[in-house]
Design a protein around this motif. Structure first.
Motif, PDB file in Angstrom:
ATOM      1  N   LEU A   1       3.432   5.895  -5.588  1.00 31.37           N
ATOM      2  CA  LEU A   1       3.123   6.050  -7.020  1.00 31.37           C
ATOM      3  C   LEU A   1       2.116   7.182  -7.219  1.00 31.37           C
ATOM      4  O   LEU A   1       2.269   8.022  -8.113  1.00 31.37           O
ATOM      5  CB  LEU A   1       2.573   4.737  -7.559  1.00 31.37           C
ATOM      6  CG  LEU A   1       2.215   4.736  -9.041  1.00 31.37           C
ATOM      7  CD1 LEU A   1       3.446   4.921  -9.890  1.00 31.37           C
ATOM      8  CD2 LEU A   1       1.505   3.453  -9.434  1.00 31.37           C
TER       9      LEU A   1
ATOM     10  N   THR B   1      -5.701  14.101 -14.259  1.00 30.51           N
ATOM     11  CA  THR B   1      -4.603  13.322 -13.676  1.00 30.51           C
ATOM     12  C   THR B   1      -4.311  13.795 -12.255  1.00 30.51           C
ATOM     13  O   THR B   1      -3.923  13.006 -11.397  1.00 30.51           O
ATOM     14  CB  THR B   1      -3.318  13.437 -14.509  1.00 30.51           C
ATOM     15  OG1 THR B   1      -3.174  14.779 -14.929  1.00 30.51           O
ATOM     16  CG2 THR B   1      -3.372  12.540 -15.695  1.00 30.51           C
TER      17      THR B   1
ATOM     18  N   LEU C   1      -6.157   6.785  -1.086  1.00 33.08           N
ATOM     19  CA  LEU C   1      -6.852   5.518  -0.841  1.00 33.08           C
ATOM     20  C   LEU C   1      -6.006   4.510  -0.053  1.00 33.08           C
ATOM     21  O   LEU C   1      -6.491   3.943   0.940  1.00 33.08           O
ATOM     22  CB  LEU C   1      -7.306   4.941  -2.187  1.00 33.08           C
ATOM     23  CG  LEU C   1      -8.393   3.881  -2.123  1.00 33.08           C
ATOM     24  CD1 LEU C   1      -9.647   4.440  -1.497  1.00 33.08           C
ATOM     25  CD2 LEU C   1      -8.712   3.358  -3.511  1.00 33.08           C
ATOM     26  N   PRO C   2      -4.729   4.282  -0.421  1.00 27.03           N
ATOM     27  CA  PRO C   2      -3.916   3.370   0.389  1.00 27.03           C
ATOM     28  C   PRO C   2      -3.728   3.882   1.821  1.00 27.03           C
ATOM     29  O   PRO C   2      -3.657   3.090   2.750  1.00 27.03           O
ATOM     30  CB  PRO C   2      -2.575   3.324  -0.342  1.00 27.03           C
ATOM     31  CG  PRO C   2      -2.854   3.775  -1.700  1.00 27.03           C
ATOM     32  CD  PRO C   2      -3.974   4.754  -1.598  1.00 27.03           C
TER      33      PRO C   2
ATOM     34  N   LEU D   1      -6.839  12.042 -10.103  1.00 28.51           N
ATOM     35  CA  LEU D   1      -6.550  10.607 -10.011  1.00 28.51           C
ATOM     36  C   LEU D   1      -5.325  10.360  -9.141  1.00 28.51           C
ATOM     37  O   LEU D   1      -5.292   9.418  -8.336  1.00 28.51           O
ATOM     38  CB  LEU D   1      -6.332  10.026 -11.409  1.00 28.51           C
ATOM     39  CG  LEU D   1      -7.604   9.812 -12.232  1.00 28.51           C
ATOM     40  CD1 LEU D   1      -7.245   9.456 -13.659  1.00 28.51           C
ATOM     41  CD2 LEU D   1      -8.446   8.718 -11.628  1.00 28.51           C
TER      42      LEU D   1
ATOM     43  N   GLU E   1      -6.273  10.703  -5.492  1.00 28.63           N
ATOM     44  CA  GLU E   1      -7.009   9.555  -4.972  1.00 28.63           C
ATOM     45  C   GLU E   1      -6.088   8.357  -4.803  1.00 28.63           C
ATOM     46  O   GLU E   1      -6.202   7.601  -3.834  1.00 28.63           O
ATOM     47  CB  GLU E   1      -8.166   9.200  -5.900  1.00 28.63           C
ATOM     48  CG  GLU E   1      -9.307  10.191  -5.824  1.00 28.63           C
ATOM     49  CD  GLU E   1      -9.849  10.363  -4.419  1.00 28.63           C
ATOM     50  OE1 GLU E   1     -10.286   9.374  -3.816  1.00 28.63           O
ATOM     51  OE2 GLU E   1      -9.819  11.492  -3.900  1.00 28.63           O
ATOM     52  N   LEU E   2      -5.167   8.201  -5.751  1.00 29.31           N
ATOM     53  CA  LEU E   2      -4.221   7.083  -5.662  1.00 29.31           C
ATOM     54  C   LEU E   2      -3.313   7.262  -4.446  1.00 29.31           C
ATOM     55  O   LEU E   2      -2.835   6.295  -3.860  1.00 29.31           O
ATOM     56  CB  LEU E   2      -3.398   7.010  -6.948  1.00 29.31           C
ATOM     57  CG  LEU E   2      -2.530   5.790  -7.169  1.00 29.31           C
ATOM     58  CD1 LEU E   2      -3.345   4.539  -7.030  1.00 29.31           C
ATOM     59  CD2 LEU E   2      -1.895   5.832  -8.533  1.00 29.31           C
TER      60      LEU E   2
ATOM     61  N   LEU F   1       0.833  -1.200   0.000  1.00 36.64           N
ATOM     62  CA  LEU F   1       0.000   0.000   0.000  1.00 36.64           C
ATOM     63  C   LEU F   1       0.865   1.247   0.000  1.00 36.64           C
ATOM     64  O   LEU F   1       0.546   2.233  -0.665  1.00 36.64           O
ATOM     65  CB  LEU F   1      -0.946  -0.013   1.204  1.00 36.64           C
ATOM     66  CG  LEU F   1      -2.080  -1.032   1.109  1.00 36.64           C
ATOM     67  CD1 LEU F   1      -2.849  -1.101   2.415  1.00 36.64           C
ATOM     68  CD2 LEU F   1      -3.032  -0.675  -0.015  1.00 36.64           C
TER      69      LEU F   1
ATOM     70  N   VAL G   1       2.598  10.645  -9.377  1.00 36.60           N
ATOM     71  CA  VAL G   1       1.646  11.053 -10.411  1.00 36.60           C
ATOM     72  C   VAL G   1       1.120  12.454 -10.118  1.00 36.60           C
ATOM     73  O   VAL G   1       1.051  13.313 -10.995  1.00 36.60           O
ATOM     74  CB  VAL G   1       0.475  10.043 -10.471  1.00 36.60           C
ATOM     75  CG1 VAL G   1      -0.651  10.587 -11.335  1.00 36.60           C
ATOM     76  CG2 VAL G   1       0.949   8.725 -11.029  1.00 36.60           C
TER      77      VAL G   1
ATOM     78  N   PHE H   1       2.086   1.851  -3.516  1.00 33.79           N
ATOM     79  CA  PHE H   1       1.031   2.428  -4.354  1.00 33.79           C
ATOM     80  C   PHE H   1       0.815   3.897  -4.016  1.00 33.79           C
ATOM     81  O   PHE H   1       0.584   4.723  -4.894  1.00 33.79           O
ATOM     82  CB  PHE H   1      -0.273   1.655  -4.180  1.00 33.79           C
ATOM     83  CG  PHE H   1      -0.387   0.476  -5.095  1.00 33.79           C
ATOM     84  CD1 PHE H   1      -0.413   0.660  -6.467  1.00 33.79           C
ATOM     85  CD2 PHE H   1      -0.464  -0.804  -4.601  1.00 33.79           C
ATOM     86  CE1 PHE H   1      -0.507  -0.422  -7.316  1.00 33.79           C
ATOM     87  CE2 PHE H   1      -0.561  -1.890  -5.444  1.00 33.79           C
ATOM     88  CZ  PHE H   1      -0.581  -1.698  -6.809  1.00 33.79           C
TER      89      PHE H   1
END
Lengths: 480, 204
Positions: free
Chosen positions: A117, A130, A140-141, A133, A136-137, A111, A121, A114
Motif C-alpha cells: 500500500l 504524500t 516501516l513494515p 508518508l 514511511e508507509l 506487513l 501511495v 501494508f
C-alpha cells in the motif's frame, strides 16, 4: 452508474487494498485457522483484485486528485501493476519458507500488504507530504519484517542496521524537502515545477542545497553507492523470504520517487542532478561489480549485484531524455523480475531447515533438479546481460540512451564493467552444472510453486525475445 | 526599528539559543536521563518559537503530546534500561574528528546559502499580522479534513502499521505468557499442595 464511477476513480486500487488489508487483519485475528490458510488466500485475493483494478484504470487519462497531492498517469499505472504482480509471486514463494521457520505468518502477510500500500501511495504521490508518508508507509513494515524471525540474532542485527540507517536517510530527505518548501513555498510538485522554472539566484542556491539532501535520501532508498552500506548486511542478515521482498518491489517505488522529485519536480535543475547521478552511477557500477566477485555468500553477492544494477538504471535517468527515462523504467522492471526469480529460487531451495545461501550450496543443482537449475541459469544469464534475455535489452536501452545524449565515455565504462560482472554470474552457472553435488537427494516442490517459478523465469526469456510491448509501455509512460 | 521589533528579536534569539544549546547537550550529555531532559527543554524552546510565529495550536500540541506523553514514556524506558555509557564513549571519541569536519562543512554551507546576501528576505512571505479574532485551531481544522484529508488518512494508516509492527515484534503468542489462571487457583485443595511428613526429632 455508481459502479462505473468506482471503476474510473483513480484511487480505487489503493482504497480496495486498504479495505482488504483491514479485512485480512481482522480475519487473521479472529478466525481460527490451520496454517493461516484464510489469511494467505485473502491476501492473495487483495493483491489480485488490486492488480485487476489497476488494469481497468489504465486508460483513464492523467488526473490530479485530493487537491493535487495524488496523480494518476501511465507511469503510476505501469509501476503499480508491476509492484502488485511481483508481490503476488513473493507471497507464493515465501509461504512454505516462513511456515518452516516459524516466522509469524499472519504478520508477514499483513506487513507486506501494508508495505505494498505504501508503495502504491508513493508511486502516485504528487506532493512532498504524500511522498514522504508513502515512503514511511513502505519502509516501516520492512524494518519489522526483517526482525520478524525472533530467535535469530542475525536478523535482529540486520533490522537494527536497516532501521538506524533508514531513519537517518528519512531525516536527510525531510531536511531537503524542507529546503524545497522554504525556497518554493509549496508542497505541490506541479507548483514546485512552475516556481523552479523562473528562479532568483538566491532561491536556486537554496534549492540546490536541498536537492543534495534529497538525492542522498533517495539514493539510500535505492541502495546505490556511496549510500549502499546497509544493502549487503540487510540482504544477508534478513530471512531470505524478506530479502526477496526488500530486493524487488521497493526498488520500483524508489524509482518512482526519483521520477516525481527530480524529473517532474525540478526539471530546471537538470544539470545539477545530472552531475550527482553520474558520480553515483559510476561508483555503484564499479563497486558493485568488483566487490561481488569475491563474495562466497550468494545473498551477499546478489546484493552487490543489486547495487551495480541500480547504477545501470541511473544511467538511463541521467541521460535526461524521455527515451532515457523510459529505458531506466524498463531496466528497473526487468531487474525486479530477475531479482524476484533469483531470490525466489533461493527461498524455494532452502527446504526443511537447510538454508541455501552459499554459492557452494548450489553445487550440482543440475543433477538434483534439472528444471530448476535451468530456470536459475536463465536468470543468471539475464542478470549478466546475455542475449536473448531481458537483461540484455535493459542494458542495451540504457546504453542507447546514453549514446543519444552524447555520453559515450560513460557507456564504454558501463560496458567494460558489465563484462567484468559477467564473471560472477557465470560462476554460479558453472557451480550448478559442472560440479559434483554434496547432497544427493532431489529437490521436490509443490506443483503450484514450480509453476510460479517457471512462469517467473520464462518471463525473463519471453520479455527478452519480445521486448517491444514492454518498451512501448515504458515509452508511453514518459511520452511528453 | 521600533520597540516591539526589538522585543520580538530578543525573544526569538533567546529561544533559538536555548533550542540549539539544549539540542547540542542532548547529544553530548554523558547521562541518558539528562539527554532526555535536555530534549524536553529543546521542545519547550521550539514551542516558544512557534508561538512567536502565531501558531499557538501546534506549539501547545508539541508540549502536550511530546513533552507530556512521548518524552515521559521515553524517560521511563531510559531509566529502566541499564545503558553502559562508558562503552559508547570510546567510539564517540574515535569518530569525533570526522563528525566535527562534516558538521562544520554543513554549517558553513547552510550559513552561506541562507545568508541575506543570497536569500532576499522580501521573497519570503511572513506569517503574523492576523486579525484579533483569528483562530489557529479553526484554520487547521478547516484544512485538515478537506485539503489534507488524504495525507491525514495516510498518517492514520502509518500509526496502525506502527502498532501492528510493535506487537508482532514483542508479542510471543499465548502459549508463552506466564499469566495466572484464577479458576485453577480457586479450585486448589490443601491436599494437592501440602504433604504432611512425620519426622523423628533429633535426640541429644
Amino acid at each position: 452508474m455508481l459502479f462505473e464511477t468506482i471503476l474510473t476513480y483513480p484511487a480505487t486500487p489503493e482504497i480496495f487494498l486498504l479495505g482488504m488489508t483491514c479485512i485480512v487483519l481482522l480475519a487473521d485475528l479472529f478466525i481460527k485457522q490451520q496454517e493461516k490458510k484464510i489469511t494467505y488466500w485473502l491476501s492473495q485475493f487483495a493483491l489480485v483484485g488490486t492488480a485487476v483494478l489497476v488494469l481497468l484504470l489504465y486508460n483513464v487519462p492523467s488526473t490530479l486528485l485530493f487537491n493535487g497531492s495524488f496523480i494518476w498517469d501511465k507511469t503510476a499505472a505501469l509501476m503499480q501493476f508491476a509492484i502488485v504482480a511481483i508481490n503476488f509471486f513473493i507471497l507464493i514463494y515465501a509461504r512454505e519458507y516462513i511456515r518452516e521457520r516459524k516466522i509469524p505468518q499472519g504478520e508477514y502477510y499483513l506487513l507486506s500488504l501494508f508495505s505494498v500500500l505504501g508503495m502504491l501511495v508513493l508511486v502516485s504521490a504528487y506532493s512532498l507530504l504524500t511522498l514522504y508518508l508513502g515512503l514511511e508507509l513502505l519502509s516501516l513494515p520492512l524494518y519489522a519484517m526483517v526482525a520478524l524471525q525472533r530467535d535469530s540474532t542475525e536478523c535482529a542485527e540486520a533490522a537494527m542496521k536497516y532501521f538506524v540507517t533508514g531513519a537517518l536517510a528519512s531525516g536527510m530527505l525531510l531536511y531537503g524537502l524542507s529546503m524545497f518548501y522554504g525556497a518554493t513555498q509549496s508542497l505541490n510538485i506541479t507548483e514546485i515545477a512552475q516556481v523552479t522554472s523562473n528562479l532568483s539566484s538566491g532561491q536556486e542556491l537554496m534549492l540546490i542545497f536541498g536537492l543534495v539532501f534529497i538525492i542522498a535520501g533517495v539514493v539510500f532508498k535505492l541502495g546505490a553507492a556511496p549510500f549502499h552500506m546497509w544493502v549487503p548486511d540487510v540482504y544477508q542478515g534478513a530471512p531470505t523470504s524478506v530479502t526477496l521482498f526488500v530486493g524487488t518491489a521497493p526498488k520500483i517505488a524508489a524509482l518512482a520517487m526519483v521520477v516525481r522529485l527530480l524529473i517532474e519536480g525540478t526539471p530546471a535543475l537538470v544539470h545539477q542532478w545530472q552531475e550527482v547521478l553520474i558520480l553515483i552511477a559510476v561508483l555503484s557500477i564499479a563497486l558493485g561489480n568488483v566487490v561481488a566477485i569475491v563474495q562466497s555468500n550468494l545473498k551477499r553477492m546478489l546484493s552487490y549485484s543489486a547495487i551495480a544494477h541500480v547504477g545501470y538504471m541511473s544511467l538511463g535517468l541521467l541521460a535526461a531524455t524521455p527515451d532515457g527515462y523510459a529505458s531506466a523504467l524498463f531496466y528497473m522492471l526487468a531487474y525486479a523480475l530477475m531479482s524476484l526469480g533469483a531470490f525466489g529460487m533461493l527461498v524455494l531451495l532452502s527446504k526443511s531447515g537447510a538454508e541455501v545461501d552459499k554459492i557452494g550450496d548450489l553445487r550440482g543443482l543440475n543433477t538434483r533438479n534439472p528444471w530448476l537449475a535451468f530456470m536459475l541459469l536463465l536468470v543468471m544469464f539475464s542478470m549478466a546481460g546475455i542475449p536473448p534475455m531481458v537483461g540484455f535489452f535493459a542494458k542495451l536501452g540504457v546504453l542507447e540512451a546514453l549514446i543519444g545524449a552524447h555520453m559515450v565515455w560513460l557507456a564504454t565504462f558501463a560496458l567494460v564493467f558489465a563484462i567484468i560482472g559477467a564473471y560472477y554470474y557465470l560462476n554460479v552457472v558453472k557451480v550448478m552444472y559442472f560440479e559434483e553435488p554434496e547432497i544427493q537427494y532431489p529437490i521436490v516442490n509443490r506443483p503450484i510453486i514450480n509453476v510460479a517459478i517457471s512462469v517467473n523465469c520464462l518471463m525473463v526469456l519471453w520479455l527478452g525475445m519480445f521486448p517491444s510491448g514492454l518498451i512501448d509501455l515504458c515509452r508511453a509512460a514518459f511520452a511528453m | 526599528m521600533n520597540l516591539a521589533q526589538i522585543f520580538t528579536d530578543l525573544v526569538f534569539f533567546s529561544f533559538a539559543a536555548i533550542l540549539v544549546g539544549s539540542a547540542l547537550m542532548t547529544i553530548i550529555s554523558r547521562n541518558p536521563v539528562r539527554s532526555a531532559l535536555f530534549l524536553v527543554l529543546a521542545f519547550f524552546a521550539a514551542t516558544g518559537l512557534w508561538i512567536l510565529l502565531e501558531v499557538e495550536f501546534l506549539g501547545l500540541i508539541l508540549i502536550l503530546v511530546y513533552v507530556g506523553a512521548v518524552m515521559t514514556l521515553f524517560l521511563f524506558v531510559v531509566m529502566t534500561l541499564n545503558i553502559d555509557v562508558e562503552e559508547q564513549r570510546s567510539s564517540f571519541v574515535r569518530y569525533l574528528p570526522f563528525a566535527i569536519v562534516i558538521v562544520a562543512m554543513l554549517v558553513i554551507l547552510m550559513v552561506y546559502v541562507i545568508s541575506p546576501g543570497h536569500l532576499n528576505p522580501s521573497e519570503l512571505t511572513t506569517t503574523g499580522g492576523q486579525p484579533v479574532n483569528y483562530s489557529n485551531t479553526t484554520e487547521l481544522g478547516m484544512v485538515l479534513y478537506t485539503d489534507y484529508a488524504y495525507p491525514f488518512e495516510l498518517a492514520g494508516i502509518l500509526l496502525l502499521v506502527a502498532i501492528i509492527a510493535a506487537i508482532s515484534l514483542t508479542f510471543h503468542g499465548k502459549g508463552n505468557n506466564k499469566t495466572q489462571n484464577p479458576d485453577q487457583q480457586i479450585l486448589i485443595r490443601r491436599e494437592d499442595r501440602i504433604r504432611m511428613v512425620k519426622m523423628q526429632g533429633d535426640k541429644k
